[in-house]
Each structure stands twice: as structure tokens, then as C-alpha cells.
Design a protein around this motif. Structure first.
Motif, short mmCIF file in Angstrom:
data_model
loop_
_atom_site.label_atom_id
_atom_site.label_comp_id
_atom_site.label_asym_id
_atom_site.label_seq_id
_atom_site.Cartn_x
_atom_site.Cartn_y
_atom_site.Cartn_z
N ARG A 1 0.25 -1.68 -1.34
CA ARG A 1 1.41 -1.29 -0.53
C ARG A 1 1.01 -0.15 0.39
N ILE A 2 1.50 -0.19 1.63
CA ILE A 2 1.30 0.91 2.57
C ILE A 2 2.67 1.34 3.10
N SER A 3 2.80 2.61 3.41
CA SER A 3 4.07 3.13 3.94
C SER A 3 3.86 4.53 4.47
N GLU A 4 4.89 5.07 5.07
CA GLU A 4 4.82 6.45 5.56
C GLU A 4 4.66 7.43 4.41
N SER A 5 5.18 7.09 3.24
CA SER A 5 5.11 8.03 2.11
C SER A 5 3.78 7.96 1.37
N VAL A 6 3.17 6.77 1.29
CA VAL A 6 1.92 6.63 0.52
C VAL A 6 0.69 6.50 1.41
N GLY A 7 0.86 6.29 2.72
CA GLY A 7 -0.27 6.17 3.62
C GLY A 7 -0.95 4.81 3.51
N ILE A 8 -2.24 4.75 3.89
CA ILE A 8 -2.97 3.47 3.92
C ILE A 8 -4.19 3.47 3.00
N GLY A 9 -4.33 4.50 2.16
CA GLY A 9 -5.49 4.58 1.27
C GLY A 9 -5.61 3.41 0.32
N HIS A 10 -4.46 2.88 -0.12
CA HIS A 10 -4.49 1.74 -1.04
C HIS A 10 -5.07 0.50 -0.37
N LEU A 11 -4.73 0.30 0.90
CA LEU A 11 -5.28 -0.83 1.64
C LEU A 11 -6.79 -0.68 1.81
N SER A 12 -7.24 0.52 2.15
CA SER A 12 -8.67 0.76 2.33
C SER A 12 -9.44 0.43 1.05
N ARG A 13 -8.90 0.83 -0.08
CA ARG A 13 -9.59 0.58 -1.35
C ARG A 13 -9.62 -0.91 -1.67
N ILE A 14 -8.50 -1.59 -1.46
CA ILE A 14 -8.43 -3.02 -1.76
C ILE A 14 -9.43 -3.80 -0.91
N PHE B 1 -15.39 6.07 -8.12
CA PHE B 1 -14.64 6.09 -6.86
C PHE B 1 -14.90 4.80 -6.08
N LEU B 2 -13.90 4.39 -5.30
CA LEU B 2 -14.01 3.17 -4.50
C LEU B 2 -14.16 3.59 -3.04
N LEU B 3 -15.39 3.81 -2.64
CA LEU B 3 -15.67 4.44 -1.35
C LEU B 3 -16.30 3.50 -0.33
N ALA C 1 -21.89 17.88 -3.21
CA ALA C 1 -20.88 16.84 -3.00
C ALA C 1 -21.49 15.45 -3.03
N CYS C 2 -22.56 15.24 -2.27
CA CYS C 2 -23.14 13.89 -2.22
C CYS C 2 -23.86 13.52 -3.51
N ASN C 3 -24.30 14.49 -4.27
CA ASN C 3 -24.94 14.21 -5.55
C ASN C 3 -23.93 13.93 -6.67
N LYS C 4 -22.73 14.44 -6.52
CA LYS C 4 -21.72 14.35 -7.58
C LYS C 4 -20.84 13.11 -7.45
N VAL C 5 -20.36 12.83 -6.25
CA VAL C 5 -19.38 11.75 -6.03
C VAL C 5 -20.13 10.45 -5.77
N LYS C 6 -19.89 9.43 -6.61
CA LYS C 6 -20.60 8.17 -6.52
C LYS C 6 -19.64 7.00 -6.33
N ASP C 7 -20.13 6.00 -5.61
CA ASP C 7 -19.33 4.80 -5.33
C ASP C 7 -19.45 3.80 -6.48
N GLY C 8 -18.30 3.34 -6.98
CA GLY C 8 -18.31 2.36 -8.06
C GLY C 8 -17.75 1.02 -7.66
#
Length: 325
Positions: A9-22, A147-149, A304-311
Motif C-alpha cells: 500500500r502507498i499513501s500520503e501517510s505511509v509514503g512509497i517505501g513499501h512499493l520500493s521494497r516489494i 534489509f531489503l535494499l 555504515a557500509c560494513n554494517k548494513v547488508k542487503d538480504g
């Protein structure tokens, strides 16, 4: 042939991050030639070129999530459903029970924890463990490598420069566009400020600001190139923050949502991957500190780049494995 339905779901309240991850998960799943994919988005129909690679459909907000799902399951007959949704105080037990009776595998991303006993996999793209029923521990995934990056560009060594990227989210629901530009201009001078305006956000108030050059970038398709070209980043806490971390950038991060993200920000601070703030002014002061402290900026960027990994591909593999059973 496995049929996977991905829902967000995307909206003004939740933004578009969910779409990017999906979409990132869908791209990872697409590598498997024995899977059919369909993306369903509840919310405003926004233009995103990356959706053209997938069978997809937008449902307006006049449809409830339950209504959209009943239509989609009836027509598409998925073998697996992947949700990236908040519950929004709506009880989905009956709907999820109905799907389980159809032998549909159910995956939740960053939500639906309360329904863990009905789910086959719960993926939390966070380092922080959610509260959950101990009976569900075997299907729960979280951590710094979850993280889903979907990183698109190579990571290059950080260097000083004059470009600052400002990220306020897809909708900027707290109205940072009104006051943050002026705060930046009052504390910093001689920089190029690349302000990303999300698809649901209002224009930033940059009239009569003369100490810096402000560029407004409206609703970019992706953030990767902007992040890579930036020397410093000022961002709200959320998906965009972790996208920035993976590229190794000195970051000032804050939450405009009062105390909502305080515990997470404390962990970020402890990990040393950004300077954290609990107010807008503090965030700008932290940014100014980074601009004037090369040693600290370099240290944060490296951590930062050593700690955060894409899963993302790990999640895709798990979905493929139990979808084929």
C-alpha cells in the motif's frame, strides 16, 4: 508453475517505501524462470518505470485491502502471497484463515506480526527484534543483514565535496518542506543542496534562501544515483536511511515523528553508522559537524557500509524454496 502475488500500500501517510521494497523482492524472484509474478498496489497510481517489467495493478483507496485481495486471489489464484502492509487496526484473521484453507503460502514483510501463527515467513527488515509469540520464532527473520535494499550501483570510497542530499520521505507528512530549508540555509553556506521531493510531498520553501544552491528533484524513479553522487546526507529515519548507509555515506539522521523511533535511533547511534538527532535543529547541527569533520565523516561512512547488508536475495530464495514444496 508457482504464482506469487506481492501486495503493498502507498499513501500520503505511509509514503512509497513499501512499493520500493516489494519491487526489489520481485526483481530477485524474477531470476527464477519457474515463477509467475504479479504486483498489487493499493493507493494512488504513480508513475514508476520499474513496474513496467511486471504484471501489476493499482487499486484506488476506494477499495479496502480485503476487497482487493479477494478479487486478486479469485482471479490470479496465487500459490504464495507476499504482504508489505501495516494492519491499520483492521483484523485480517478471517482473510488470512481463508487463504490458508486454499493452501496459499503467506509471507509478511515488516508487519502482520500479530498473525504470525497464520504465516509461513515473517521478514523484518530491521536490526531490532519485534515482539512476537515464541511459537513463531522459527519463521521470524530480522537483523543487520535482513534489509531489503537492492543495491544497484557499486560502492565507492567516500570523499569530501559540496553536495548534500536531503531526503524527507515519499510524503513528508510532518511538513519538513516548510522549515527545514531555512534551517539548513541558516547554519550552512556554500553547498549544493539536492532536495528530493517525494510523489506525495509538497514543494520545499526555498524562496529568498541565498547561502546555498537548492535543487529540487521531484519524485525520482530511484535514489541510488543521487545517493552515490552525494558527499553528505540529511535524512529522516526509514528505508531511505538504510539505502544511504549501504553506499557508505556520512549521514545525519533524525525522526520527525516525536518519540516513535527513539529506540531505533539509539541503536543506530550505538552502532556508529550515523549521527542521530531527536529534533530538526539538532539534525542540521549534526550535519554541519560532519561538514567540518573529515575524520568523523570518513569513520561513519566506513562503518555504515560494513554494517548494513542487503538480504533481498536471501528472502527471495526462502520464498522460492517453500513455494516449490
Amino acid at each position: 508453475m508457482q504464482r506469487i502475488l506481492l501486495v503493498c500500500r502507498i499513501s500520503e501517510s505511509v509514503g512509497i517505501g513499501h512499493l520500493s521494497r516489494i519491487v526489489r523482492v520481485a526483481k530477485a524472484l524474477k531470476a527464477n524462470n519457474f515463477i509467475e509474478l504479479r504486483i498489487v498496489v493499493i493507493g494512488a497510481n504513480i508513475q514508476r518505470d520499474y513496474l513496467l517489467d511486471f504484471d501489476h495493478k493499482f487499486y484506488t483507496d476506494s477499495f479496502s485491502i480485503e476487497e482487493a485481495m479477494i478479487i486478486e486471489v479469485g482471479n490470479y489464484q496465487p500459490t504464495t502471497i507476499v504482504f508489505d502492509l501495516y494492519s491499520d487496526n483492521i483484523n485480517y484473521s478471517k482473510l488470512l484463515h481463508a487463504f490458508k484453507q486454499k493452501n496459499i503460502k503467506l509471507v509478511a514483510i515488516d508487519g502482520f506480526i500479530e498473525y504470525c501463527q497464520l504465516l509461513d515467513l515473517i521478514w523484518i527488515p530491521s536490526f531490532r527484534s519485534p515482539e512476537f509469540n515464541n511459537e513463531c520464532i522459527d519463521r521470524l527473520r530480522f537483523g543487520w543483514d535482513r534489509f531489503l535494499l537492492g543495491r544497484r550501483n557499486k560502492i565507492s570510497q567516500w570523499h569530501q565535496g559540496k553536495e548534500i542530499l536531503v531526503l524527507t520521505g515519499g510524503s513528508d507528512p510532518t511538513g519538513l518542506n516548510k522549515h527545514l530549508p531555512e534551517l539548513i540555509d541558516s547554519q550552512i553556506s556554500g553547498y549544493v543542496i539536492n532536495w528530493v521531493q517525494g510523489p506525495f510531498a509538497n514543494n520545499p520553501s526555498i524562496e529568498n534562501l541565498t547561502n546555498n544552491i537548492f535543487n529540487v528533484i521531484k519524485s525520482p524513479q530511484e535514489l541510488d544515483d543521487l545517493i552515490c553522487s552525494a558527499n553528505y546526507i540529511l535524512t529522516v529515519y526509514g528505508v531511505s536511511f538504510f539505502e544511504s548507509c549501504q553506499y557508505g555515506k556520512p549521514i545525519s539522521v533524525f525522526s520527525p515523528y516525536k518519540e516513535r523511533d527513539n529506540m531505533e535511533l539509539q541503536q543506530v547511534n550505538k552502532a556508529g553508522i550515523a549521527l542521530t538527532a531527536f529534533s530538526i535543529m539538532e539534525a542540521v547541527i549534526n550535519l554541519k559537524y560532519l561538514l567540518n569533520n573529515k575524520k568523523m565523516s570518513k569513520k561513519i561512512a566506513l562503518k555504515a557500509c560494513n554494517k548494513v547488508k542487503d538480504g533481498t536475495h536471501v528472502l527471495a530464495n526462502e520464498i522460492c524454496n517453500f513455494s516449490s514444496k
